[in-house]
Design a protein around this motif. Sequence first.
Motif, PDB file in Angstrom:
ATOM      1  N   LEU A 146     -19.775  81.065 -10.418  1.00 31.99           N
ATOM      2  CA  LEU A 146     -19.503  79.751  -9.804  1.00 31.99           C
ATOM      3  C   LEU A 146     -18.948  78.768 -10.850  1.00 31.99           C
ATOM      4  N   ILE A 147     -19.521  78.802 -12.047  1.00 34.44           N
ATOM      5  CA  ILE A 147     -19.036  77.910 -13.112  1.00 34.44           C
ATOM      6  C   ILE A 147     -17.553  78.185 -13.384  1.00 34.44           C
ATOM      7  N   LYS A 148     -17.216  79.474 -13.470  1.00 39.04           N
ATOM      8  CA  LYS A 148     -15.809  79.836 -13.757  1.00 39.04           C
ATOM      9  C   LYS A 148     -14.888  79.358 -12.629  1.00 39.04           C
ATOM     10  N   ILE A 149     -15.326  79.549 -11.390  1.00 38.56           N
ATOM     11  CA  ILE A 149     -14.492  79.149 -10.238  1.00 38.56           C
ATOM     12  C   ILE A 149     -14.318  77.630 -10.219  1.00 38.56           C
ATOM     13  N   LYS A 150     -15.401  76.924 -10.444  1.00 38.88           N
ATOM     14  CA  LYS A 150     -15.304  75.453 -10.442  1.00 38.88           C
ATOM     15  C   LYS A 150     -14.310  74.988 -11.504  1.00 38.88           C
ATOM     16  N   LYS A 151     -14.413  75.590 -12.700  1.00 38.80           N
ATOM     17  CA  LYS A 151     -13.528  75.156 -13.794  1.00 38.80           C
ATOM     18  C   LYS A 151     -12.068  75.490 -13.493  1.00 38.80           C
ATOM     19  N   LYS A 152     -11.846  76.647 -12.838  1.00 35.12           N
ATOM     20  CA  LYS A 152     -10.471  77.076 -12.571  1.00 35.12           C
ATOM     21  C   LYS A 152      -9.817  76.274 -11.433  1.00 35.12           C
ATOM     22  N   TYR A 153     -10.579  76.021 -10.352  1.00 34.56           N
ATOM     23  CA  TYR A 153      -9.946  75.456  -9.146  1.00 34.56           C
ATOM     24  C   TYR A 153     -10.355  74.014  -8.813  1.00 34.56           C
ATOM     25  N   TYR A 154     -11.510  73.592  -9.266  1.00 28.09           N
ATOM     26  CA  TYR A 154     -12.056  72.353  -8.699  1.00 28.09           C
ATOM     27  C   TYR A 154     -12.489  71.321  -9.752  1.00 28.09           C
ATOM     28  N   GLY A 155     -11.810  71.300 -10.899  1.00 23.79           N
ATOM     29  CA  GLY A 155     -12.153  70.301 -11.906  1.00 23.79           C
ATOM     30  C   GLY A 155     -11.762  68.898 -11.442  1.00 23.79           C
ATOM     31  N   GLY A 156     -12.115  67.911 -12.243  1.00 25.58           N
ATOM     32  CA  GLY A 156     -11.683  66.536 -11.972  1.00 25.58           C
ATOM     33  C   GLY A 156     -12.298  65.929 -10.726  1.00 25.58           C
ATOM     34  N   GLY A 157     -13.488  66.386 -10.360  1.00 23.41           N
ATOM     35  CA  GLY A 157     -14.202  65.738  -9.242  1.00 23.41           C
ATOM     36  C   GLY A 157     -13.957  66.358  -7.892  1.00 23.41           C
ATOM     37  N   HIS A 158     -13.422  67.586  -7.854  1.00 19.81           N
ATOM     38  CA  HIS A 158     -13.124  68.223  -6.565  1.00 19.81           C
ATOM     39  C   HIS A 158     -14.184  69.238  -6.139  1.00 19.81           C
ATOM     40  N   PHE A 159     -15.386  69.086  -6.652  1.00 21.22           N
ATOM     41  CA  PHE A 159     -16.477  69.981  -6.240  1.00 21.22           C
ATOM     42  C   PHE A 159     -17.783  69.198  -6.256  1.00 21.22           C
ATOM     43  N   GLN A 160     -18.611  69.497  -5.238  1.00 19.49           N
ATOM     44  CA  GLN A 160     -19.909  68.834  -5.177  1.00 19.49           C
ATOM     45  C   GLN A 160     -20.997  69.914  -5.268  1.00 19.49           C
ATOM     46  N   MET A 161     -21.870  69.771  -6.240  1.00 23.55           N
ATOM     47  CA  MET A 161     -22.923  70.776  -6.472  1.00 23.55           C
ATOM     48  C   MET A 161     -24.283  70.126  -6.271  1.00 23.55           C
ATOM     49  N   GLN A 162     -25.146  70.810  -5.541  1.00 24.00           N
ATOM     50  CA  GLN A 162     -26.471  70.221  -5.293  1.00 24.00           C
ATOM     51  C   GLN A 162     -27.577  71.259  -5.457  1.00 24.00           C
ATOM     52  N   PHE A 163     -28.638  70.853  -6.147  1.00 25.22           N
ATOM     53  CA  PHE A 163     -29.868  71.648  -6.185  1.00 25.22           C
ATOM     54  C   PHE A 163     -30.930  70.935  -5.362  1.00 25.22           C
ATOM     55  N   SER A 164     -31.481  71.641  -4.400  1.00 26.55           N
ATOM     56  CA  SER A 164     -32.552  71.064  -3.580  1.00 26.55           C
ATOM     57  C   SER A 164     -33.883  71.411  -4.222  1.00 26.55           C
ATOM     58  N   ILE A 165     -34.471  70.403  -4.834  1.00 21.14           N
ATOM     59  CA  ILE A 165     -35.688  70.607  -5.619  1.00 21.14           C
ATOM     60  C   ILE A 165     -36.921  70.131  -4.833  1.00 21.14           C
ATOM     61  N   HIS A 166     -36.768  68.966  -4.244  1.00 19.96           N
ATOM     62  CA  HIS A 166     -37.740  68.357  -3.323  1.00 19.96           C
ATOM     63  C   HIS A 166     -39.005  67.779  -3.942  1.00 19.96           C
ATOM     64  N   THR A 167     -39.534  68.382  -4.978  1.00 19.58           N
ATOM     65  CA  THR A 167     -40.715  67.795  -5.625  1.00 19.58           C
ATOM     66  C   THR A 167     -40.697  68.152  -7.105  1.00 19.58           C
ATOM     67  N   THR A 168     -41.329  67.307  -7.920  1.00 12.02           N
ATOM     68  CA  THR A 168     -41.421  67.609  -9.355  1.00 12.02           C
ATOM     69  C   THR A 168     -42.705  68.367  -9.676  1.00 12.02           C
ATOM     70  N   ASP A 169     -43.530  68.604  -8.675  1.00 10.22           N
ATOM     71  CA  ASP A 169     -44.750  69.391  -8.860  1.00 10.22           C
ATOM     72  C   ASP A 169     -44.382  70.876  -8.695  1.00 10.22           C
ATOM     73  N   VAL A 170     -44.447  71.616  -9.807  1.00  5.86           N
ATOM     74  CA  VAL A 170     -43.933  72.990  -9.817  1.00  5.86           C
ATOM     75  C   VAL A 170     -44.672  73.874  -8.797  1.00  5.86           C
ATOM     76  N   LYS A 171     -45.991  73.717  -8.718  1.00  2.85           N
ATOM     77  CA  LYS A 171     -46.773  74.548  -7.778  1.00  2.85           C
ATOM     78  C   LYS A 171     -46.399  74.236  -6.338  1.00  2.85           C
ATOM     79  N   LYS A 172     -46.205  72.941  -6.065  1.00  3.24           N
ATOM     80  CA  LYS A 172     -45.843  72.549  -4.697  1.00  3.24           C
ATOM     81  C   LYS A 172     -44.410  72.984  -4.368  1.00  3.24           C
ATOM     82  N   ARG A 173     -43.553  72.966  -5.390  1.00  7.97           N
ATOM     83  CA  ARG A 173     -42.175  73.446  -5.179  1.00  7.97           C
ATOM     84  C   ARG A 173     -42.224  74.934  -4.790  1.00  7.97           C
TER      85      ARG A 173
END
Length: 299
Positions: A146-173
């Motif tokens: 994914l990193i390679k694809i983003k760098k090749k095709y979608y640099g300069g703000g043309h990609f949105q990446m999100q991690f859904s974490i939801h909580t900072t409590d590791v056990k609850k996550r």
Amino acid sequence: MQIVQEIGNDKVARLYVAKLRDYFLEFVESRDPGLPLEEKMVIVVSCLLGCPVKCLMCDAGKNYCGMLSKEEIFEQIDTIVDRHFPDRKIPVKKFKIQFTRMGEPAFNPAVLDVLEALPSRYEAPGLLPSLSTIGPKNTWGFFDRLIKIKKKYYGGGHFQMQFSIHTTDVKKRDKLIPTSKMSFKNIADFGREFFETGDRKITLNFIVMEAYPINPAVIVKYFDPTRFVLKFTPLNPTEKARSMGLVNLLHHEQEGRVQELLKECRKLGFDTIVSIGELEENTIGSNCGQYVSNLKCME
Ligand code: SF4
């Protein structure tokens, strides 16, 4: 793929239920009610038939029936594109394709094949792919590619990446997202590799829920505010969330409840977003990826 049901409207969101092989899947065209089509168009596609992760807040995990192929993902996009732009020329300023509907995208390498082929499939200067993941561990080198694809095709703000974490409590996550996942450090390391000057910051998404703490001190310990932005969203009214007793703490009329949290995060240097969405989307069932599961995943 055969469309068997359409729910909603062109003003807020139109959800498509389709029959594919022996299964059902869903995908969505979502609109910003304040903007004309030429300004913004959002397509939300499914990446899997159901999902093996079975998060506590998500009905997509009720059944898992396998991966979608590259062409099956493209069929979803083409169905909506062809409605508006049959010549595949898309003069939309923000043409967003979200890989967030049913199924964790990092469990399907075909998602990466789609990302590689998208720029040549349509004439779409406003193309903006958006990938949202819970950050599973050891997914066949998915994130490196994914990193390679983003760098090749979608640099300069043309990609949105999100991690859904939801909580900072590791056990609850772990309880909420019951699969082997990247640690916060792993995600922060990914951010260092992925993010380049001019890119959109990587989003860390938190559903604001009772008993699932969000601690800004933990966030800043791992994540660099120059690479990560914090997004706070409400719990969608899914059947699973209800049955697991999850309680939403972010309602339209109660946006003020997160103000203290936002203030703390901003003090630490983070940009913050509160994304509540249109109330009508809950009625249409379009903001979560579970309509099929709520009906019946398989025949
Ligand atoms: S939230 Fe995402 S990863 Fe979790 S069950 Fe739903 S689709 Fe799968």
